[in-house]
Design an enzyme around this catalytic site. Sequence first.
Site, PDB file in Angstrom:
ATOM      1  N   ILE A 285       5.293   2.297   1.129  1.00  0.00           N
ATOM      2  CA  ILE A 285       5.790   3.459   1.929  1.00  0.00           C
ATOM      3  C   ILE A 285       3.952   4.099   2.155  1.00  0.00           C
ATOM      4  CG2 ILE A 285       7.746   3.561   1.542  1.00  0.00           C
ATOM      5  CD1 ILE A 285       7.289   6.532  -0.501  1.00  0.00           C
ATOM      6  N   ASP A 286       3.513   3.241   0.818  1.00  0.00           N
ATOM      7  CA  ASP A 286       1.880   4.386   1.240  1.00  0.00           C
ATOM      8  C   ASP A 286       0.368   3.545   1.662  1.00  0.00           C
ATOM      9  OD1 ASP A 286       2.664   6.017  -1.634  1.00  0.00           O
ATOM     10  OD2 ASP A 286       2.480   4.208  -3.177  1.00  0.00           O
TER      11      ASP A 286
ATOM     12  N   ARG B 291      10.982   7.431   0.502  1.00  0.00           N
ATOM     13  CA  ARG B 291      12.164   6.290   0.618  1.00  0.00           C
ATOM     14  C   ARG B 291      12.869   5.887   1.368  1.00  0.00           C
ATOM     15  NH1 ARG B 291       8.443   3.347  -2.575  1.00  0.00           N
ATOM     16  NH2 ARG B 291       7.203   4.344  -4.557  1.00  0.00           N
TER      17      ARG B 291
END
Length: 341
Positions: free
Chosen positions: A126-127, A274
């Site tokens: 997700i980063d 998330r």
Amino acid sequence: MRVGLLTGGGDCPGLNAVIRAVVRKGIETYEWDVVGFRNGWQGPLEGNLRPLGLTDVEDILARGGTILGSSRTNPYRDEGGVDRIKGVLAEHQVDALIAIGGEDTLGVAKRLTDDGVGVVGVPKTIDNDLAATDYTFGFDTAVHIATEAIDRLRTTAESHHRALVVEVMGRHAGWIALHSGLAGGANVILVPERPFSVEKVVEWVKRRFERQFAPIIVVAEGAVPEGGAEVLARGEKDAFGHVALGGIGAWLADEIAKHTGAESRAVVLGHTQRGGTPTAYDRVLATRFGLHAVDAVRDGDFGVMVALRGTDIVRVKLAEATAELKTVPLERYEEAEVFFG
């Protein structure tokens, strides 16, 4: 041919879409057997696996998380870990592995390739901090979740005339903070790539209050004040040497209240970023990654990661993908300079 599949590191929306794509193309196009190793690299270490058939992936496209489970296991921290993985693969006649993960999972994949195991990587985080790919799946969903949270928090901030600090994920890269902050109209965005001035943040907050509006500050968990250090949620390190970050939002909210006298609250979005259903974009990108990973295995092109370049899916060396983190190039966002502190 028998192909193994695993998902490692933090969970992420879109993992099941990759699994579905690999299983469907592997079985229907190439008539392979596909097995899933449970809980990341722990699966091939312990021989914990399950067969994956078409019925197993029938309804998982929109499901968050991963049906295979995940972990932050590092086989190179275990005595004889690599030999155990090779033994498990040989015992179950697994010819190749597709590893879905971020920098740590794919770092292991790179080392295993060097040690003679055939691995193809799929970029997940997700980063959005993996090098050699424009985007990773999971990032779009996380940004949507954070943006929606900012939209909702704005109304309560205005109602109570509060400053609200929204802490989002981002250890060393501020992509989620940047994109959600810009999309949500945040007044201040603080990213790990540049230490921030508390005095400057306070100045912006006061200016916002003077206009009779409530300020919204978005801060990545890895952001640090000038002359300060990261705020740790826990001191112990995981198998890859990472500490758990968290708390910069509450610290900053206290500083704002101290310097302005205005009520200030912090909201930590945490693992909500998330979870849940992946966006349409992430479902499509994850599916494309899975399909191309299968083709890389078919070609015997191991030691590579499938990546997005523009609108094309290409193959890059795992060594290139894991050599360094992809951080926010602040010089490209000069039009948004006011947001970085």
